[in-house]
Design a protein around this motif. Sequence first.
Motif, PDB file in Angstrom:
ATOM      1  N   GLY A   6       8.115   3.057  12.001  1.00  0.00           N
ATOM      2  CA  GLY A   6       7.304   1.920  12.468  1.00  0.00           C
ATOM      3  C   GLY A   6       5.852   2.034  12.024  1.00  0.00           C
ATOM      4  O   GLY A   6       4.997   1.266  12.453  1.00  0.00           O
ATOM      5  N   GLN A   7       5.594   2.986  11.142  1.00  0.00           N
ATOM      6  CA  GLN A   7       4.221   3.213  10.710  1.00  0.00           C
ATOM      7  C   GLN A   7       3.788   2.204   9.646  1.00  0.00           C
ATOM      8  O   GLN A   7       4.534   1.930   8.704  1.00  0.00           O
ATOM      9  CB  GLN A   7       4.100   4.629  10.151  1.00  0.00           C
ATOM     10  CG  GLN A   7       2.663   5.085  10.015  1.00  0.00           C
ATOM     11  CD  GLN A   7       2.551   6.409   9.278  1.00  0.00           C
ATOM     12  OE1 GLN A   7       3.476   6.825   8.576  1.00  0.00           O
ATOM     13  NE2 GLN A   7       1.417   7.054   9.437  1.00  0.00           N
ATOM     14  N   GLU A   8       2.574   1.669   9.821  1.00  0.00           N
ATOM     15  CA  GLU A   8       2.020   0.723   8.862  1.00  0.00           C
ATOM     16  C   GLU A   8       0.893   1.372   8.077  1.00  0.00           C
ATOM     17  O   GLU A   8       0.122   2.151   8.623  1.00  0.00           O
ATOM     18  CB  GLU A   8       1.448  -0.501   9.601  1.00  0.00           C
ATOM     19  CG  GLU A   8       2.500  -1.409  10.151  1.00  0.00           C
ATOM     20  CD  GLU A   8       1.884  -2.615  10.849  1.00  0.00           C
ATOM     21  OE1 GLU A   8       1.255  -2.390  11.911  1.00  0.00           O
ATOM     22  OE2 GLU A   8       2.038  -3.737  10.368  1.00  0.00           O
ATOM     23  N   GLN A   9       0.798   1.020   6.782  1.00  0.00           N
ATOM     24  CA  GLN A   9      -0.334   1.476   5.976  1.00  0.00           C
ATOM     25  C   GLN A   9      -0.928   0.257   5.299  1.00  0.00           C
ATOM     26  O   GLN A   9      -0.202  -0.580   4.779  1.00  0.00           O
ATOM     27  CB  GLN A   9       0.132   2.478   4.927  1.00  0.00           C
ATOM     28  CG  GLN A   9       0.253   3.889   5.471  1.00  0.00           C
ATOM     29  CD  GLN A   9       0.587   4.851   4.347  1.00  0.00           C
ATOM     30  OE1 GLN A   9       1.741   4.953   3.940  1.00  0.00           O
ATOM     31  NE2 GLN A   9      -0.421   5.542   3.844  1.00  0.00           N
ATOM     32  N   PHE A  10      -2.254   0.184   5.333  1.00  0.00           N
ATOM     33  CA  PHE A  10      -2.916  -1.024   4.824  1.00  0.00           C
ATOM     34  C   PHE A  10      -3.669  -0.793   3.525  1.00  0.00           C
ATOM     35  O   PHE A  10      -4.288  -1.695   3.011  1.00  0.00           O
ATOM     36  CB  PHE A  10      -3.897  -1.554   5.884  1.00  0.00           C
ATOM     37  CG  PHE A  10      -3.201  -2.002   7.130  1.00  0.00           C
ATOM     38  CD1 PHE A  10      -2.889  -1.106   8.146  1.00  0.00           C
ATOM     39  CD2 PHE A  10      -2.830  -3.333   7.283  1.00  0.00           C
ATOM     40  CE1 PHE A  10      -2.230  -1.519   9.289  1.00  0.00           C
ATOM     41  CE2 PHE A  10      -2.187  -3.752   8.428  1.00  0.00           C
ATOM     42  CZ  PHE A  10      -1.881  -2.848   9.431  1.00  0.00           C
ATOM     43  N   ASN A  11      -3.636   0.421   3.037  1.00  0.00           N
ATOM     44  CA  ASN A  11      -4.477   0.724   1.879  1.00  0.00           C
ATOM     45  C   ASN A  11      -3.767   1.622   0.879  1.00  0.00           C
ATOM     46  O   ASN A  11      -4.249   2.677   0.509  1.00  0.00           O
ATOM     47  CB  ASN A  11      -5.764   1.383   2.364  1.00  0.00           C
ATOM     48  CG  ASN A  11      -6.932   0.984   1.492  1.00  0.00           C
ATOM     49  OD1 ASN A  11      -6.726   0.355   0.447  1.00  0.00           O
ATOM     50  ND2 ASN A  11      -8.120   1.336   1.907  1.00  0.00           N
ATOM     51  N   ILE A  12      -2.620   1.167   0.408  1.00  0.00           N
ATOM     52  CA  ILE A  12      -1.812   2.008  -0.475  1.00  0.00           C
ATOM     53  C   ILE A  12      -2.448   2.139  -1.854  1.00  0.00           C
ATOM     54  O   ILE A  12      -2.436   3.216  -2.449  1.00  0.00           O
ATOM     55  CB  ILE A  12      -0.393   1.424  -0.609  1.00  0.00           C
ATOM     56  CG1 ILE A  12       0.302   1.476   0.735  1.00  0.00           C
ATOM     57  CG2 ILE A  12       0.416   2.208  -1.621  1.00  0.00           C
ATOM     58  CD1 ILE A  12       1.711   1.025   0.676  1.00  0.00           C
ATOM     59  N   GLY A  13      -2.977   1.029  -2.370  1.00  0.00           N
ATOM     60  CA  GLY A  13      -3.716   1.085  -3.645  1.00  0.00           C
ATOM     61  C   GLY A  13      -2.881   1.439  -4.857  1.00  0.00           C
ATOM     62  O   GLY A  13      -3.275   2.257  -5.658  1.00  0.00           O
TER      63      GLY A  13
END
Length: 465
Positions: A415-422
């Motif tokens: 359920g983990q979100e990441q907003f800055n994978i780049g």
Amino acid sequence: MKLHLLLLLCALSTLSLQSPTQSPDKCECELSSTHPFPRDKLNNTQKDAADCNNDVTPQKALELESLLLGLERRLPELVEDMSELEREDDGGMYGVLALHVIHNELHEIRLLMDRLNITVTTNRQQTQDTTQQISAIRAELQELETYDTQQVIKRDLINKRLKRDLDQCRTGQRPTDPPTAQELCPHGRFQNVSGPRINTAGEYPGSFKYGAWGRDPKPEEGKESWYWYVPLTASNRYAHYVRLYSSLSSLVVGVSVPGNVLIHSSNPTTNTVQGPNVVLYGGALYYNCYNMDAVCQFNLTSKTVTTLQLPKGTRFNSKSNFCHLDECYPFTDLDLATDESGVWVIYTTNQDHGNLVLSKVEDRPEGLVLGQTWHTSMYKQAVTNTFMACGVLYATRAVNKDTEEIFYSYDTTTGQEQFNIGIYFQKIFPNIYALNYSPVDQMLHAYCESNMVSYKVIFDRHGHV
Ligand SMILES: *[C@@H]1O[C@H](CO)[C@@H](O)[C@H](O)[C@H]1NC(C)=O
Ligand SMILES: *[C@@H]1O[C@H](CO)[C@@H](O)[C@H](O)[C@H]1NC(C)=O
Ligand SMILES: *[C@@H]1O[C@H](CO)[C@@H](O)[C@H](O)[C@H]1NC(C)=O
Ligand SMILES: *[C@@H]1O[C@H](CO)[C@@H](O)[C@H](O)[C@H]1NC(C)=O
């Protein structure tokens, strides 16, 4: 002084004689594109390679010709002036004026020679580039040919793994926990995207702006190398058939041997396709049914359609699209996706306030079922497209017309979100209307303004199961 001039003249004459005899050997091949993979039909590329010698670009040839013509005119003049100088030679004294004229003449000839040299060098470079391009294409084609072999090897590894699991079951060592999404992922962590590897206008160059293409991750026997294509043929919104190609080369060349499989003869109508983000899985096309908040499954064998109603409040009919700045891509409310575990639908609802919702689509004996659902905090209109890979949802955004960024992920296991994978990748066309991950070859298939483009996903454990 005289000797020096004459030697120089001699050298110039030799050069000027060599140049015209050399130029017919030069070959300037005009490839129809500068893209890494044949953008136009394979046939043309092969023809280009074969006919290389005939395909001299007129402009370069003209430049060479006029330079040589210039030299041809100047040299006799110089010879003439030199003879005159010799005739006037009275006891080692040269007329200052005559020397000055010859000096100027030599200077101009030298300039001509320099330009000629540059032109010849450039032509040679271009010929080399072309040769490199051609060998790159050749390598790519060879890779395509060996594809089926790799497929067999991969199958074999999966079979071995299944056999091992079976053996564990027999000896009572059954694993207690169900495998996590990450464990299911045979390739490790999603690291980067390279390419474009394939870029083709396909069978209808420039014709259908919206659409999707790809390969079935769970193909029927004998159709392992098939590719599919669904162009939105009506109003850039609706489709009513799946076009099939027996190989990637056939798709690039534009020879559809199995041809079309028709969902319905009219378009649009009940249960035909609405919007570009469709996928083929297990011999069935999954898509947003026309004018409905539902997923349709069209079985290409039985030609039957099964529908799966999405939850109340699901936005459809171009109410919650993927967007890029002010522009939204029409009828992209539902995005169907495939990954190693099957089919997914990505959409949004009123109760989720326009944030991405992700559900598993399960094909059970009793029918199509909406499986587990995840609610994200990513606003749908802030992304240009989404795809699934190894149980992780990824979203993209447009950085500019040349670059797209995979910037967001949602892991369905944690359920983990990441907003800055780049993770950035290069675009050939500014707008990507459909984007999907192919788990059979770890490719991202994009449909961009009537062109089919694909990228390779780099995982940190490539090639091992
Ligand atoms: C390539 O195209 C030409 C004309 O369009 C056709 O005559 C030829 O048979 C084609 N070759 C192949 C290998 O498809
Ligand atoms: C042509 O140009 C190259 C480099 O650009 C130079 O090395 C070479 O000497 C030149 N040849 C003549 C004949 O001027
Ligand atoms: C991803 O690939 C691009 C282009 O191939 C490269 O410039 C970049 O450094 C790579 N990024 C990572 C994190 O490996
Ligand atoms: C499609 O229909 C055929 C024939 O009825 C059936 O064997 C097959 O399992 C169906 N495929 C799917 C994905 O439902």
